[in-house]
Motif scaffolding. Sequence first.
Motif, PDB file in Angstrom:
ATOM      1  N   LEU A 185     -14.670  16.656  74.270  1.00 19.23           N
ATOM      2  CA  LEU A 185     -14.049  17.941  74.552  1.00 19.23           C
ATOM      3  C   LEU A 185     -13.351  17.841  75.894  1.00 19.23           C
ATOM      4  O   LEU A 185     -13.785  17.066  76.763  1.00 19.23           O
ATOM      5  N   ARG A 186     -12.304  18.635  76.072  1.00 17.75           N
ATOM      6  CA  ARG A 186     -11.665  18.741  77.381  1.00 17.75           C
ATOM      7  C   ARG A 186     -11.685  20.194  77.811  1.00 17.75           C
ATOM      8  O   ARG A 186     -11.104  21.051  77.130  1.00 17.75           O
ATOM      9  N   LEU A 187     -12.344  20.446  78.927  1.00 17.23           N
ATOM     10  CA  LEU A 187     -12.371  21.780  79.507  1.00 17.23           C
ATOM     11  C   LEU A 187     -11.228  21.928  80.502  1.00 17.23           C
ATOM     12  O   LEU A 187     -10.860  20.977  81.191  1.00 17.23           O
ATOM     13  N   SER A 188     -10.701  23.141  80.568  1.00 14.41           N
ATOM     14  CA  SER A 188      -9.670  23.469  81.546  1.00 14.41           C
ATOM     15  C   SER A 188     -10.130  24.659  82.366  1.00 14.41           C
ATOM     16  O   SER A 188     -10.883  25.507  81.878  1.00 14.41           O
TER      17      SER A 188
ATOM     18  N   GLU B  86     -31.778  25.813  85.856  1.00 10.15           N
ATOM     19  CA  GLU B  86     -30.903  26.164  86.968  1.00 10.15           C
ATOM     20  C   GLU B  86     -29.504  25.557  86.752  1.00 10.15           C
ATOM     21  O   GLU B  86     -29.335  24.570  86.043  1.00 10.15           O
ATOM     22  N   ARG B  87     -28.537  26.181  87.409  1.00  9.22           N
ATOM     23  CA  ARG B  87     -27.183  25.645  87.360  1.00  9.22           C
ATOM     24  C   ARG B  87     -27.162  24.303  88.089  1.00  9.22           C
ATOM     25  O   ARG B  87     -27.683  24.183  89.209  1.00  9.22           O
ATOM     26  N   GLU B  88     -26.533  23.304  87.475  1.00 10.51           N
ATOM     27  CA  GLU B  88     -26.538  21.979  88.070  1.00 10.51           C
ATOM     28  C   GLU B  88     -25.112  21.439  88.229  1.00 10.51           C
ATOM     29  O   GLU B  88     -24.215  21.725  87.422  1.00 10.51           O
ATOM     30  N   PHE B  89     -24.964  20.626  89.245  1.00 10.62           N
ATOM     31  CA  PHE B  89     -23.691  19.998  89.550  1.00 10.62           C
ATOM     32  C   PHE B  89     -23.332  18.979  88.483  1.00 10.62           C
ATOM     33  O   PHE B  89     -24.189  18.218  88.020  1.00 10.62           O
ATOM     34  N   VAL B  90     -22.030  18.923  88.131  1.00  8.70           N
ATOM     35  CA  VAL B  90     -21.531  17.940  87.179  1.00  8.70           C
ATOM     36  C   VAL B  90     -20.542  16.999  87.862  1.00  8.70           C
ATOM     37  O   VAL B  90     -20.708  15.782  87.820  1.00  8.70           O
TER      38      VAL B  90
ATOM     39  N   ARG C  68     -18.993   8.940  81.525  1.00  6.78           N
ATOM     40  CA  ARG C  68     -18.683   9.685  80.292  1.00  6.78           C
ATOM     41  C   ARG C  68     -17.705  10.839  80.556  1.00  6.78           C
ATOM     42  O   ARG C  68     -16.889  11.162  79.692  1.00  6.78           O
ATOM     43  N   PHE C  69     -17.805  11.458  81.720  1.00  4.95           N
ATOM     44  CA  PHE C  69     -16.962  12.608  82.057  1.00  4.95           C
ATOM     45  C   PHE C  69     -15.950  12.201  83.130  1.00  4.95           C
ATOM     46  O   PHE C  69     -16.234  11.368  83.988  1.00  4.95           O
ATOM     47  N   THR C  70     -14.782  12.823  83.074  1.00 12.10           N
ATOM     48  CA  THR C  70     -13.751  12.591  84.074  1.00 12.10           C
ATOM     49  C   THR C  70     -13.173  13.927  84.532  1.00 12.10           C
ATOM     50  O   THR C  70     -12.716  14.723  83.697  1.00 12.10           O
ATOM     51  N   ILE C  71     -13.206  14.154  85.832  1.00  8.86           N
ATOM     52  CA  ILE C  71     -12.609  15.351  86.406  1.00  8.86           C
ATOM     53  C   ILE C  71     -11.214  14.994  86.923  1.00  8.86           C
ATOM     54  O   ILE C  71     -11.000  13.906  87.467  1.00  8.86           O
ATOM     55  N   SER C  72     -10.277  15.908  86.746  1.00  7.02           N
ATOM     56  CA  SER C  72      -8.919  15.707  87.254  1.00  7.02           C
ATOM     57  C   SER C  72      -8.326  17.073  87.571  1.00  7.02           C
ATOM     58  O   SER C  72      -8.879  18.114  87.195  1.00  7.02           O
ATOM     59  N   ARG C  73      -7.200  17.061  88.261  1.00  4.66           N
ATOM     60  CA  ARG C  73      -6.546  18.322  88.588  1.00  4.66           C
ATOM     61  C   ARG C  73      -5.038  18.129  88.600  1.00  4.66           C
ATOM     62  O   ARG C  73      -4.538  17.028  88.855  1.00  4.66           O
TER      63      ARG C  73
ATOM     64  N   VAL D 107      -7.694  22.599  86.869  1.00  6.74           N
ATOM     65  CA  VAL D 107      -8.620  21.473  86.953  1.00  6.74           C
ATOM     66  C   VAL D 107      -9.187  21.241  85.556  1.00  6.74           C
ATOM     67  O   VAL D 107      -9.377  22.189  84.786  1.00  6.74           O
ATOM     68  N   TYR D 108      -9.445  19.977  85.239  1.00 10.41           N
ATOM     69  CA  TYR D 108      -9.892  19.596  83.912  1.00 10.41           C
ATOM     70  C   TYR D 108     -11.217  18.846  83.989  1.00 10.41           C
ATOM     71  O   TYR D 108     -11.548  18.237  84.997  1.00 10.41           O
ATOM     72  N   LEU D 109     -11.929  18.886  82.882  1.00 10.74           N
ATOM     73  CA  LEU D 109     -13.114  18.048  82.723  1.00 10.74           C
ATOM     74  C   LEU D 109     -13.043  17.430  81.332  1.00 10.74           C
ATOM     75  O   LEU D 109     -13.240  18.133  80.337  1.00 10.74           O
TER      76      LEU D 109
END
Length: 124
Positions: free
Chosen positions: A18-21, A44-48, A67-72, A79-81
């Motif tokens: 999946l790609r989150l925006s 609890e909310r956790e950092f990704v 497995r995950f890649t953050i970009s902007r 910003v994307y995940l």
Amino acid sequence: QVQLVESGGGLVQAGGSLRLSCAASGRTFSNYAMGWFRQAPGKEREFVADISRSGGSTFYADSVKGRFTISRDNAKNTVYLQMNSLKPEDTAVYYCAAANRILPVITVSDYNYWGQGTQVTVSS
């Protein structure tokens, strides 16, 4: 004020992608480091992951590294995940957030603005 709106969540089978925006509006997007967090039911909310103002630096939680890649895209204020090889334990509500800090920014309280979240469900 910075307004953040996430999208792209949904239901996916284990091993899928999946790609989150997260679209930002308000103050200058490029002035903020951006992060993704997640919160599973009862936890609890956790950092990704997070990304610097320019996009030149990133930082990941061990659980998602590789497995995950953050970009902007600062021209699009987004910003994307990108999430690959998803696992059932990745199921959570995913939030993007903006911080007026230098990376790494991994604590909830260090972020100034938050989106409303988008649900990601990974079935086994």
